[in-house]
Motif scaffolding. Structure first.
Motif, mmCIF file in Angstrom:
data_model
loop_
_atom_site.group_PDB
_atom_site.id
_atom_site.type_symbol
_atom_site.label_atom_id
_atom_site.label_comp_id
_atom_site.label_asym_id
_atom_site.label_seq_id
_atom_site.Cartn_x
_atom_site.Cartn_y
_atom_site.Cartn_z
ATOM 1 N N GLY A 117 0.800 -1.231 0.000
ATOM 2 C CA GLY A 117 0.000 0.000 0.000
ATOM 3 C C GLY A 117 0.824 1.268 0.000
ATOM 4 O O GLY A 117 0.305 2.358 0.205
ATOM 5 N N GLY A 118 2.145 1.145 -0.244
ATOM 6 C CA GLY A 118 2.997 2.327 -0.183
ATOM 7 C C GLY A 118 3.960 2.415 -1.340
ATOM 8 O O GLY A 118 4.027 1.539 -2.192
ATOM 9 N N CYS A 119 4.699 3.520 -1.369
ATOM 10 C CA CYS A 119 5.751 3.715 -2.357
ATOM 11 C C CYS A 119 6.866 4.522 -1.714
ATOM 12 O O CYS A 119 6.675 5.133 -0.653
ATOM 13 N N CYS A 120 8.016 4.516 -2.330
ATOM 14 C CA CYS A 120 9.160 5.268 -1.839
ATOM 15 C C CYS A 120 9.247 6.555 -2.650
ATOM 16 O O CYS A 120 9.488 6.521 -3.853
ATOM 17 N N ALA A 121 9.000 7.688 -2.024
ATOM 18 C CA ALA A 121 8.996 8.977 -2.723
ATOM 19 C C ALA A 121 9.625 10.043 -1.840
ATOM 20 O O ALA A 121 9.657 9.915 -0.619
ATOM 21 N N ARG A 122 10.124 11.084 -2.463
ATOM 22 C CA ARG A 122 10.773 12.170 -1.721
ATOM 23 C C ARG A 122 9.757 13.046 -1.002
ATOM 24 O O ARG A 122 8.733 13.415 -1.558
ATOM 25 N N GLN A 123 10.083 13.372 0.239
ATOM 26 C CA GLN A 123 9.321 14.328 1.027
ATOM 27 C C GLN A 123 10.353 15.263 1.635
ATOM 28 O O GLN A 123 11.227 14.821 2.381
ATOM 29 N N HIS A 124 10.299 16.530 1.297
ATOM 30 C CA HIS A 124 11.303 17.515 1.716
ATOM 31 C C HIS A 124 12.709 17.055 1.320
ATOM 32 O O HIS A 124 13.673 17.264 2.043
#
Length: 191
Positions: free
Chosen positions: A121-128
């Motif tokens: 249910g997730g993904c690896c993505a940039r946050q800040h």
């Protein structure tokens, strides 16, 4: 009138020293080397007690080398500002510029390199700018992704959940000739 960065730096250099506080605040950097309290020393202690450091000369346990000032400083507790993991106390990590407890691997907010590390249910993505596990977007959530640029490089969004597609809403009768739907109209929808 356009002001270049070089002109701004020249103006900052010519301003009186009192204006240094303003520039230090604007760029979120210290104006001078850390004071006795920041070094963990009692007020009035001799300045010769400060331990210089470099990549070749490490600091004592419980300290880190602040490469900007070349000084050993005490590791920081939870909630304090940091630039790298070694700036934080044992068991804490530096995420989004603050020392905090790490999230469990695969959980939302945990560091990652690939989508597989974040579960179905997730993904690896940039946050800040930091790659962390985030939830995939749900039905009707905005899913517009800029084609590139700084905004895309710093903050990314996950794709829609499995079984959903990201597409704009159908144009209304009044807007049937609008071939460029607004960004806010891109949503996760049923195929």
């Amino acid at each position: 009138m356009v002001t270049s960065p070089a002109v701004l730096c020249l103006v900052a250099w010519l301003l009186p020293p009192a204006a240094g506080h303003l520039w230090a605040w604007m760029f979120s950097m210290p104006q001078h080397s850390p004071d006795a309290a920041a070094l963990g020393r009692r007020p009035g202690a001799d300045l010769e007690e400060v331990t210089p450091c470099s990549p070749a000369t490490p600091c004592a346990p419980g300290h880190f080398c602040d490469e900007h000032f070349g000084l050993c400083l005490p590791v920081r507790p939870e909630g304090q500002y940091c630039r790298h993991d070694p700036h934080c106390a044992h068991g804490l990590v530096c995420i989004f510029g603050k020392c905090q407890q790490p999230a469990a691997p695969g959980q939302e907010g945990a560091r990652c390199q690939r989508d597989e590390e974040c579960g179905p249910g997730g993904c690896c993505a940039r946050q800040h700018g930091e790659r962390v596990c985030q939830r995939r977007l749900e039905l009707a959530q905005s899913c517009h992704v800029p084609p590139g640029g700084l905004a895309f490089s710093i903050n990314q969004v996950c794709p829609c959940q499995l079984g959903l597609v990201c597409r704009p809403s159908a144009p209304s009768r009044e807007r049937e000739f609008d071939y460029r739907p607004e960004k806010s109209e891109w949503r996760c929808r049923q195929p």
